[in-house]
Design a protein around this motif. Sequence first.
Motif, PDB file in Angstrom:
ATOM      1  N   PHE A 123      -9.682   6.723  -0.880  1.00 10.20           N
ATOM      2  CA  PHE A 123      -8.724   7.823  -0.929  1.00 10.20           C
ATOM      3  C   PHE A 123      -7.597   7.487  -1.885  1.00 10.20           C
ATOM      4  N   GLY A 124      -6.928   8.520  -2.379  1.00 11.40           N
ATOM      5  CA  GLY A 124      -5.723   8.349  -3.174  1.00 11.40           C
ATOM      6  C   GLY A 124      -5.978   8.264  -4.657  1.00 11.40           C
ATOM      7  N   ASP A 125      -4.921   7.979  -5.356  1.00 12.99           N
ATOM      8  CA  ASP A 125      -4.914   7.879  -6.808  1.00 12.99           C
ATOM      9  C   ASP A 125      -5.748   6.679  -7.260  1.00 12.99           C
ATOM     10  N   SER A 126      -6.444   6.818  -8.374  1.00 16.70           N
ATOM     11  CA  SER A 126      -7.302   5.731  -8.862  1.00 16.70           C
ATOM     12  C   SER A 126      -6.507   4.484  -9.259  1.00 16.70           C
ATOM     13  N   SER A 127      -5.207   4.632  -9.527  1.00  9.19           N
ATOM     14  CA  SER A 127      -4.392   3.459  -9.861  1.00  9.19           C
ATOM     15  C   SER A 127      -3.950   2.703  -8.609  1.00  9.19           C
ATOM     16  N   ASN A 128      -4.093   3.321  -7.441  1.00  7.51           N
ATOM     17  CA  ASN A 128      -3.711   2.689  -6.172  1.00  7.51           C
ATOM     18  C   ASN A 128      -4.647   3.190  -5.072  1.00  7.51           C
ATOM     19  N   PRO A 129      -5.955   2.918  -5.213  1.00  6.81           N
ATOM     20  CA  PRO A 129      -6.893   3.447  -4.222  1.00  6.81           C
ATOM     21  C   PRO A 129      -6.754   2.745  -2.873  1.00  6.81           C
ATOM     22  N   ILE A 130      -7.015   3.502  -1.817  1.00  2.00           N
ATOM     23  CA  ILE A 130      -7.028   2.946  -0.467  1.00  2.00           C
ATOM     24  C   ILE A 130      -8.459   3.040   0.039  1.00  2.00           C
ATOM     25  N   MET A 174       0.856  -1.170   0.000  1.00  5.02           N
ATOM     26  CA  MET A 174       0.000   0.000   0.000  1.00  5.02           C
ATOM     27  C   MET A 174       0.897   1.224   0.000  1.00  5.02           C
ATOM     28  N   LYS A 175       0.695   2.054  -0.986  1.00  3.41           N
ATOM     29  CA  LYS A 175       1.447   3.283  -1.073  1.00  3.41           C
ATOM     30  C   LYS A 175       0.457   4.427  -0.913  1.00  3.41           C
ATOM     31  N   MET A 176       0.617   5.231   0.119  1.00  7.22           N
ATOM     32  CA  MET A 176      -0.340   6.303   0.414  1.00  7.22           C
ATOM     33  C   MET A 176       0.163   7.607  -0.190  1.00  7.22           C
ATOM     34  N   GLU A 177      -0.375   7.928  -1.381  1.00  5.45           N
ATOM     35  CA  GLU A 177      -0.002   9.150  -2.089  1.00  5.45           C
ATOM     36  C   GLU A 177      -1.259   9.874  -2.546  1.00  5.45           C
ATOM     37  N   GLY A 178      -1.139  11.185  -2.750  1.00  6.65           N
ATOM     38  CA  GLY A 178      -2.246  11.958  -3.299  1.00  6.65           C
ATOM     39  C   GLY A 178      -3.438  12.067  -2.379  1.00  6.65           C
ATOM     40  N   ILE A 179      -3.193  12.048  -1.079  1.00  5.15           N
ATOM     41  CA  ILE A 179      -4.285  12.142  -0.112  1.00  5.15           C
ATOM     42  C   ILE A 179      -4.060  13.396   0.721  1.00  5.15           C
ATOM     43  N   ALA A 180      -4.907  14.394   0.515  1.00  2.54           N
ATOM     44  CA  ALA A 180      -4.832  15.607   1.333  1.00  2.54           C
ATOM     45  C   ALA A 180      -5.406  15.319   2.711  1.00  2.54           C
ATOM     46  N   PHE A 181      -4.971  16.087   3.700  1.00  2.00           N
ATOM     47  CA  PHE A 181      -5.519  15.928   5.042  1.00  2.00           C
ATOM     48  C   PHE A 181      -7.024  16.156   5.001  1.00  2.00           C
ATOM     49  N   CYS A 182      -7.766  15.252   5.632  1.00  2.00           N
ATOM     50  CA  CYS A 182      -9.217  15.425   5.749  1.00  2.00           C
ATOM     51  C   CYS A 182      -9.703  14.633   6.952  1.00  2.00           C
ATOM     52  N   THR A 183     -10.900  14.940   7.388  1.00  2.00           N
ATOM     53  CA  THR A 183     -11.520  14.195   8.477  1.00  2.00           C
ATOM     54  C   THR A 183     -12.743  13.479   7.920  1.00  2.00           C
ATOM     55  N   THR A 184     -13.186  12.452   8.626  1.00  2.00           N
ATOM     56  CA  THR A 184     -14.372  11.702   8.218  1.00  2.00           C
ATOM     57  C   THR A 184     -15.313  11.576   9.402  1.00  2.00           C
ATOM     58  N   ASP A 185     -16.551  12.024   9.225  1.00  2.00           N
ATOM     59  CA  ASP A 185     -17.619  11.763  10.191  1.00  2.00           C
ATOM     60  C   ASP A 185     -18.304  10.485   9.730  1.00  2.00           C
TER      61      ASP A 185
END
Length: 113
Positions: free
Chosen positions: A35-42, A1-12
Amino acid sequence: MKMEGIAFCTTDWNSVEKTEHPGDPGTAQWRTRTFGDSSNPIRVRVVEYSPGYRADHWCSKGHVLYCLEGELETTLEDGRKFILTPGMSYQVADNAEAHQSYTATGARLFIVD
């Protein structure tokens, strides 16, 4: 899992729509965000299993799974069984060890995959 392209956000999580997934028997209700890039979604989920839920398949997807409430029994294809209670987690890689979930009492989980 590579976590890229994810801006800080919160989830309710209470405001995320539930989707229902049948077990054999029982149901799973998922609240899912991706979250993240469509080629490596998390995929991040809060999952609630009804009492008596058993997954209708063997899963080979990798997960980080954390038990929030209830009790979850996970059986590996080789027959080993593990019980998670609140505060416990498991981690497994993609295609590493197929697993199946069951709960007699119901369970609420936080899952990242």
